[in-house]
Design a protein around this motif. Structure first.
Motif, PDB file in Angstrom:
ATOM      1  N   ASN A  63     -14.895  18.875 -15.717  1.00  0.00           N
ATOM      2  CA  ASN A  63     -15.113  17.431 -15.646  1.00  0.00           C
ATOM      3  C   ASN A  63     -13.989  16.807 -14.851  1.00  0.00           C
ATOM      4  N   VAL A  64     -14.299  15.705 -14.186  1.00  0.00           N
ATOM      5  CA  VAL A  64     -13.325  14.938 -13.428  1.00  0.00           C
ATOM      6  C   VAL A  64     -13.482  13.468 -13.808  1.00  0.00           C
ATOM      7  N   THR A  65     -12.366  12.801 -14.084  1.00  0.00           N
ATOM      8  CA  THR A  65     -12.382  11.401 -14.512  1.00  0.00           C
ATOM      9  C   THR A  65     -11.588  10.539 -13.530  1.00  0.00           C
ATOM     10  N   LEU A  66     -12.170   9.438 -13.107  1.00  0.00           N
ATOM     11  CA  LEU A  66     -11.472   8.417 -12.329  1.00  0.00           C
ATOM     12  C   LEU A  66     -10.939   7.380 -13.301  1.00  0.00           C
ATOM     13  N   TYR A  67      -9.660   7.026 -13.207  1.00  0.00           N
ATOM     14  CA  TYR A  67      -9.073   6.082 -14.147  1.00  0.00           C
ATOM     15  C   TYR A  67      -8.045   5.211 -13.429  1.00  0.00           C
ATOM     16  N   GLY A  68      -7.594   4.156 -14.096  1.00  0.00           N
ATOM     17  CA  GLY A  68      -6.564   3.330 -13.489  1.00  0.00           C
ATOM     18  C   GLY A  68      -6.150   2.149 -14.347  1.00  0.00           C
ATOM     19  N   ILE A  69      -5.095   1.449 -13.898  1.00  0.00           N
ATOM     20  CA  ILE A  69      -4.594   0.227 -14.531  1.00  0.00           C
ATOM     21  C   ILE A  69      -4.239  -0.756 -13.428  1.00  0.00           C
ATOM     22  N   ILE A  70      -4.606  -2.025 -13.627  1.00  0.00           N
ATOM     23  CA  ILE A  70      -4.239  -3.091 -12.701  1.00  0.00           C
ATOM     24  C   ILE A  70      -3.514  -4.181 -13.489  1.00  0.00           C
ATOM     25  N   ASP A  71      -2.324  -4.528 -13.056  1.00  0.00           N
ATOM     26  CA  ASP A  71      -1.452  -5.509 -13.708  1.00  0.00           C
ATOM     27  C   ASP A  71      -1.071  -6.546 -12.657  1.00  0.00           C
ATOM     28  N   ALA A  72      -1.388  -7.826 -12.901  1.00  0.00           N
ATOM     29  CA  ALA A  72      -1.074  -8.873 -11.928  1.00  0.00           C
ATOM     30  C   ALA A  72      -0.773 -10.182 -12.641  1.00  0.00           C
ATOM     31  N   GLY A  73       0.234 -10.927 -12.123  1.00  0.00           N
ATOM     32  CA  GLY A  73       0.567 -12.194 -12.741  1.00  0.00           C
ATOM     33  C   GLY A  73       1.683 -12.915 -12.016  1.00  0.00           C
ATOM     34  N   ILE A  74       2.279 -13.899 -12.712  1.00  0.00           N
ATOM     35  CA  ILE A  74       3.320 -14.764 -12.151  1.00  0.00           C
ATOM     36  C   ILE A  74       4.620 -14.543 -12.917  1.00  0.00           C
ATOM     37  N   THR A  75       5.715 -14.409 -12.164  1.00  0.00           N
ATOM     38  CA  THR A  75       7.040 -14.178 -12.747  1.00  0.00           C
ATOM     39  C   THR A  75       7.992 -15.302 -12.353  1.00  0.00           C
ATOM     40  N   TYR A  76       8.821 -15.701 -13.297  1.00  0.00           N
ATOM     41  CA  TYR A  76       9.881 -16.681 -13.040  1.00  0.00           C
ATOM     42  C   TYR A  76      11.234 -16.013 -13.255  1.00  0.00           C
ATOM     43  N   VAL A  77      12.127 -16.163 -12.287  1.00  0.00           N
ATOM     44  CA  VAL A  77      13.501 -15.668 -12.394  1.00  0.00           C
ATOM     45  C   VAL A  77      14.440 -16.858 -12.266  1.00  0.00           C
ATOM     46  N   SER A  78      15.335 -17.030 -13.225  1.00  0.00           N
ATOM     47  CA  SER A  78      16.182 -18.225 -13.260  1.00  0.00           C
ATOM     48  C   SER A  78      17.240 -18.237 -12.172  1.00  0.00           C
ATOM     49  N   ASN A  79      17.719 -17.054 -11.770  1.00  0.00           N
ATOM     50  CA  ASN A  79      18.814 -17.010 -10.800  1.00  0.00           C
ATOM     51  C   ASN A  79      18.782 -15.688 -10.042  1.00  0.00           C
ATOM     52  N   ASN A 136       0.658  -0.519 -11.345  1.00  0.00           N
ATOM     53  CA  ASN A 136      -0.712  -0.382 -10.842  1.00  0.00           C
ATOM     54  C   ASN A 136      -0.945   1.053 -10.380  1.00  0.00           C
ATOM     55  N   ARG A 137      -2.097   1.587 -10.732  1.00  0.00           N
ATOM     56  CA  ARG A 137      -2.380   2.987 -10.418  1.00  0.00           C
ATOM     57  C   ARG A 137      -3.878   3.242 -10.421  1.00  0.00           C
ATOM     58  N   TRP A 138      -4.267   4.265  -9.699  1.00  0.00           N
ATOM     59  CA  TRP A 138      -5.568   4.879  -9.899  1.00  0.00           C
ATOM     60  C   TRP A 138      -5.362   6.384  -9.804  1.00  0.00           C
ATOM     61  N   GLY A 139      -6.204   7.119 -10.492  1.00  0.00           N
ATOM     62  CA  GLY A 139      -5.990   8.551 -10.504  1.00  0.00           C
ATOM     63  C   GLY A 139      -7.254   9.339 -10.752  1.00  0.00           C
TER      64      GLY A 139
END
Length: 377
Positions: free
Chosen positions: A27-43, A60-63
């Motif tokens: 068997n072969v499985t396609l999988y992944g994770i997607i992470d996206a958003g907004i970041t604030y850095v004070s300095n 972020n990945r696919w495999g």
């Protein structure tokens, strides 16, 4: 002669393949994770920043991963995992096609798993699950990631992981340096032991690597490192990072680490300690990281996380409290938010995220906050 031999080998391989079709299942499985958003850095070098950022808490990945049943509890396995930037579509891990992981091996119900390729060491496998602050916010990973708790691959490695013996597992790993005439250079080794019973889990790891590249100012905000000047300060307060593009290569990076967690109803108490010794010539220094926190699940779709890290290294120290929350729309889709504060000792410029996500502050403090979504497939 060569052509005849080649045809004979090919015919034998085909015959073996054909003979195995009757009983082998794959068997072969396609999988992944997607992470996206907004970041604030004070300095960052004296300026605050709002930015789109992806692959933060979860890279972020696919495999592609798969297995083939060879019979008798033995399986051939593989995993090819690509890392990418969602915002630009570019490859991560220095442009490697499968830079996150790439391995092939055998898995046995009786003896465990043996794999070959580009793989994470046992700090990531065994201790990272106890990195409660890093789970709340990737910016709250251990200072500099010198202990590799955020996950660093070992290329050209051979890795063995035992099966579970009533909750007890152990493993060993060796990374080949592949340097002609010097077997030792760029090599590494790692070993682990772990135990799980009911709501209790614990693990211990020792990892050693040779000839490791580090970016001292970018990663931990210091200007002196192992007896060397790695950054200079100008009269206007700006900094010249002498190793911004070219790494400072330490002779040896050795980490001993232990972690544990215990679940009590809806609360899981988590902690870990890592001690990393860095050596350059006759100079050496040890970074100790103490971390403790808890996760609380008031509802099945909500997780609240809080923790504190205290770090010491070569006369400097850092305090880092972190809060995070995760909300699950489904098993595959969730949102998260976090805030983490870092205060460094005098003379050190605060920098979170081990130098991978932002530039150092021009003061002893830095705040980073993020809101983002994750989708798994």
């Amino acid at each position: 002669m060569r052509g005849t031999l080649t045809r004979a080998i090919f015919a034998a391989m085909m015959a073996l393949g054909g003979a195995g079709v009757a009983h082998a299942q794959s068997n072969v499985t396609l999988y992944g994770i997607i992470d996206a958003g907004i970041t604030y850095v004070s300095n960052q070098s004296g300026n605050h920043q709002f930015k789109f950022e992806d692959g933060a808490n979860f890279g972020n990945r696919w495999g592609l991963k798969g297995s083939e049943d060879l019979g008798g509890g033995l399986r051939a396995i593989f995993d090819l995992q690509n890392g990418f930037a969602l915002g630009t579509g570019a490859l991560r891990q220095n442009g490697a096609e499968f830079g996150r992981e790439a391995f092939v091996g055998l898995s046995s119900d009786k003896y465990g798993t043996l794999t070959f390729g580009n793989q994470y060491d046992f700090i990531f496998d065994t201790i990272t699950p106890f990195n409660v602050n890093g789970y709340a916010s990737v910016y709250s990973g251990h200072m500099g990631n010198f202990d590799r708790i955020s996950g660093v691959q070992v290329p050209n490695s051979v890795k063995y992981m035992s099966k579970s013996y009533s909750g007890l597992t152990f493993g060993a790993m060796y990374g080949f340096g592949n340097t002609a005439g010097n077997f030792h250079r760029n090599s590494s080794y790692s070993g682990s032991i772990a135990y799980t019973h009911g709501g209790f889990s614990t693990g211990a790891v020792y990892t050693r690597l040779y000839n490791v590249g580090i970016y001292p100012y970018a990663q931990i905000g210091v200007t002196q490192f192992l007896g060397q000047t790695v950054a200079t300060r100008n009269a206007d307060g700006s900094v010249n990072d002498l190793y911004y593009t070219t790494p400072f290569t330490v002779d040896r990076d050795s980490t001993a680490a232990v972690g544990a967690s215990y679940q009590i109803g809806k609360v899981t108490v988590v902690g870990n300690f890592t001690s990393t010794n860095l050596r350059y010539g006759s100079n050496s220094a040890t970074m100790n990281v103490y971390e403790a926190g808890a996760m609380y699940a008031p509802a099945p779709d909500v997780l609240l996380i809080g923790g504190w890290e205290y770090t010491t290294f070569a006369g400097a120290h850092w305090h880092q409290p972190t809060l995070g929350a995760q909300y699950y729309l489904s098993k595959r889709t969730s949102f998260y938010a976090n805030v983490t504060y870092l205060r460094a000792s005098s003379g050190v410029d605060a920098n979170q995220g081990a130098g991978f996500y932002s530039l150092p502050s021009n003061t002893q403090t830095q705040i980073v906050s993020r809101i983002a979504m994750i989708h798994r497939f």
